[in-house]
Design a protein around this motif. Sequence first.
Motif, PDB file in Angstrom:
ATOM      1  N   ALA A 116       0.835  -1.207   0.000  1.00 32.59           N
ATOM      2  CA  ALA A 116       0.000   0.000   0.000  1.00 32.59           C
ATOM      3  C   ALA A 116       0.869   1.255   0.000  1.00 32.59           C
ATOM      4  CB  ALA A 116      -0.933  -0.005   1.211  1.00 32.59           C
ATOM      5  N   ARG A 117       1.943   1.227   0.777  1.00 30.22           N
ATOM      6  CA  ARG A 117       2.849   2.376   0.838  1.00 30.22           C
ATOM      7  C   ARG A 117       3.508   2.645  -0.508  1.00 30.22           C
ATOM      8  NH1 ARG A 117       8.211   3.481   1.489  1.00 30.22           N
ATOM      9  NH2 ARG A 117       8.805   1.281   1.449  1.00 30.22           N
ATOM     10  N   LEU A 118       3.809   1.571  -1.227  1.00 26.93           N
ATOM     11  CA  LEU A 118       4.521   1.690  -2.495  1.00 26.93           C
ATOM     12  C   LEU A 118       3.592   1.849  -3.696  1.00 26.93           C
ATOM     13  CD1 LEU A 118       7.160  -1.109  -1.819  1.00 26.93           C
ATOM     14  CD2 LEU A 118       7.640   1.347  -1.957  1.00 26.93           C
ATOM     15  N   GLY A 119       2.289   1.793  -3.452  1.00 24.10           N
ATOM     16  CA  GLY A 119       1.343   1.957  -4.546  1.00 24.10           C
ATOM     17  C   GLY A 119       1.225   0.738  -5.440  1.00 24.10           C
ATOM     18  N   VAL A 120       1.403  -0.450  -4.890  1.00 22.60           N
ATOM     19  CA  VAL A 120       1.279  -1.672  -5.683  1.00 22.60           C
ATOM     20  C   VAL A 120      -0.178  -1.862  -6.106  1.00 22.60           C
ATOM     21  CG1 VAL A 120       1.501  -4.193  -5.656  1.00 22.60           C
ATOM     22  CG2 VAL A 120       3.204  -2.776  -4.483  1.00 22.60           C
ATOM     23  N   PRO A 121      -0.445  -2.072  -7.394  1.00 23.28           N
ATOM     24  CA  PRO A 121      -1.821  -2.326  -7.842  1.00 23.28           C
ATOM     25  C   PRO A 121      -2.220  -3.760  -7.490  1.00 23.28           C
ATOM     26  CG  PRO A 121      -0.324  -2.422  -9.711  1.00 23.28           C
ATOM     27  CD  PRO A 121       0.505  -2.021  -8.525  1.00 23.28           C
ATOM     28  N   GLU A 148      -7.020 -12.591   5.011  1.00 22.66           N
ATOM     29  CA  GLU A 148      -6.698 -12.314   6.411  1.00 22.66           C
ATOM     30  C   GLU A 148      -5.649 -11.209   6.509  1.00 22.66           C
ATOM     31  OE1 GLU A 148      -5.779 -15.303   9.848  1.00 22.66           O
ATOM     32  OE2 GLU A 148      -3.884 -14.830   8.841  1.00 22.66           O
ATOM     33  N   ALA A 149      -4.629 -11.278   5.641  1.00 22.79           N
ATOM     34  CA  ALA A 149      -3.549 -10.299   5.681  1.00 22.79           C
ATOM     35  C   ALA A 149      -4.065  -8.885   5.432  1.00 22.79           C
ATOM     36  CB  ALA A 149      -2.481 -10.656   4.650  1.00 22.79           C
ATOM     37  N   PHE A 150      -4.959  -8.725   4.461  1.00 23.35           N
ATOM     38  CA  PHE A 150      -5.523  -7.406   4.191  1.00 23.35           C
ATOM     39  C   PHE A 150      -6.327  -6.907   5.391  1.00 23.35           C
ATOM     40  CE2 PHE A 150      -4.545  -8.204  -0.282  1.00 23.35           C
ATOM     41  CZ  PHE A 150      -4.237  -6.929  -0.739  1.00 23.35           C
ATOM     42  N   LEU A 151      -7.066  -7.811   6.024  1.00 22.44           N
ATOM     43  CA  LEU A 151      -7.870  -7.414   7.176  1.00 22.44           C
ATOM     44  C   LEU A 151      -6.970  -6.988   8.336  1.00 22.44           C
ATOM     45  CD1 LEU A 151     -10.656  -7.138   8.452  1.00 22.44           C
ATOM     46  CD2 LEU A 151     -10.530  -9.546   9.105  1.00 22.44           C
ATOM     47  N   LEU A 152      -5.934  -7.778   8.625  1.00 21.69           N
ATOM     48  CA  LEU A 152      -5.024  -7.450   9.719  1.00 21.69           C
ATOM     49  C   LEU A 152      -4.232  -6.181   9.441  1.00 21.69           C
ATOM     50  CD1 LEU A 152      -3.653 -10.996  10.617  1.00 21.69           C
ATOM     51  CD2 LEU A 152      -5.349  -9.653  11.868  1.00 21.69           C
ATOM     52  N   ALA A 153      -3.953  -5.938   8.164  1.00 15.17           N
ATOM     53  CA  ALA A 153      -3.207  -4.735   7.793  1.00 15.17           C
ATOM     54  C   ALA A 153      -4.089  -3.499   7.752  1.00 15.17           C
ATOM     55  CB  ALA A 153      -2.546  -4.942   6.422  1.00 15.17           C
ATOM     56  N   ASP A 154      -5.410  -3.691   7.850  1.00 19.14           N
ATOM     57  CA  ASP A 154      -6.376  -2.597   7.760  1.00 19.14           C
ATOM     58  C   ASP A 154      -6.259  -1.879   6.417  1.00 19.14           C
ATOM     59  OD1 ASP A 154      -8.485  -1.050   8.651  1.00 19.14           O
ATOM     60  OD2 ASP A 154      -7.200   0.440   9.625  1.00 19.14           O
ATOM     61  N   VAL A 155      -6.131  -2.689   5.367  1.00 16.40           N
ATOM     62  CA  VAL A 155      -6.050  -2.184   3.995  1.00 16.40           C
ATOM     63  C   VAL A 155      -7.169  -2.850   3.193  1.00 16.40           C
ATOM     64  CG1 VAL A 155      -4.680  -2.110   1.869  1.00 16.40           C
ATOM     65  CG2 VAL A 155      -3.559  -1.782   4.100  1.00 16.40           C
ATOM     66  N   GLU A 156      -7.893  -2.084   2.415  1.00 16.96           N
ATOM     67  CA  GLU A 156      -8.990  -2.649   1.623  1.00 16.96           C
ATOM     68  C   GLU A 156      -8.446  -3.623   0.590  1.00 16.96           C
ATOM     69  OE1 GLU A 156     -12.667  -1.249  -1.300  1.00 16.96           O
ATOM     70  OE2 GLU A 156     -11.350   0.246  -0.362  1.00 16.96           O
ATOM     71  N   ASP A 157      -9.062  -4.777   0.505  1.00 17.81           N
ATOM     72  CA  ASP A 157      -8.662  -5.796  -0.458  1.00 17.81           C
ATOM     73  C   ASP A 157      -9.441  -5.566  -1.760  1.00 17.81           C
ATOM     74  OD1 ASP A 157      -7.977  -8.019  -1.897  1.00 17.81           O
ATOM     75  OD2 ASP A 157      -8.671  -9.484  -0.429  1.00 17.81           O
ATOM     76  N   PRO A 158      -8.753  -5.191  -2.845  1.00 15.47           N
ATOM     77  CA  PRO A 158      -9.451  -4.892  -4.096  1.00 15.47           C
ATOM     78  C   PRO A 158      -9.633  -6.105  -5.001  1.00 15.47           C
ATOM     79  CG  PRO A 158      -7.149  -4.367  -4.368  1.00 15.47           C
ATOM     80  CD  PRO A 158      -7.294  -4.915  -2.965  1.00 15.47           C
ATOM     81  N   THR A 159      -9.233  -7.273  -4.528  1.00 17.52           N
ATOM     82  CA  THR A 159      -9.234  -8.468  -5.361  1.00 17.52           C
ATOM     83  C   THR A 159     -10.654  -8.975  -5.624  1.00 17.52           C
ATOM     84  OG1 THR A 159      -7.159  -9.099  -4.284  1.00 17.52           O
ATOM     85  CG2 THR A 159      -8.262 -10.784  -5.615  1.00 17.52           C
TER      86      THR A 159
END
Length: 251
Positions: free
Chosen positions: A176-181, A207-218
């Motif tokens: 997320a910090r690096l702007g990975v699509p 799980e990783a997206f949830l724990l990271a508090d980052v929206e999962d766009p997949t």
Amino acid sequence: MNALVICSGGMDSIALAHKIAAERALTRPVSFDYGQRHKKELDSTRACAARFGVPQDVKDVIDISAVRRLLTGSALTDSGSVPKEHHAEDLMRIAVVPNRNAIMLAIAFGIAAAEQAESVAAAVHGDDRFIYPDYHPDFVEAFATTPRHAFGEMPKIALYTPFIRRVKADIVREGARLGVPCAETWSCSQGGDHHCGRCGTCLEWREAFLLADVEDPTPYEKPDYWVEACREHQEKQPSRGSELAIAGPMK
């Protein structure tokens, strides 16, 4: 220091490629066709290479699929089913391809020597060390000594593994910090039109997206399966509790 990265096309290796491009110099991603059923991941690597203007085409994918008939016993290359259970280490071990990382690293180091790259980067990380022996720090530390003996007087090539003591949630935050699509990466063990949402790899990344508090766009074929998997995991391990709250399906 420049580096080539062993890149499957999954979230972890694509995040690593972006990290290298941001912090040093990315020479190229190196990908392998080892007969995996989820060969679609290679498209993600080519897209990543195009973003950074570095070489990666169909001809640049290293074909080691001929060894598939010898590297038997893995759900990723055989015709058996891929594990569909959350954090079931005994089941996930059937997805181990024997000595896969050592084979890929050996080839990548040869390419690095030929192209005069200064390092080889691999996205081995802490979450998989209990399942995949060649993700363990002991393996990485041992393999890092190989170039000293293999290349004689040639310039030394380093093994760069910045995620070795980090977990998937850390990689999501880094991405997320690096702007990975993220939606353009492929981590599913199946090879369908979309991530299946049911295999062990899909569940781990959700799980990783949830724990990271980052929206999962997949986009997932079975987006609601996540809630069911979390509930089953809690029921099977009540004494340990759960790392997760059942937050409802993520679309």
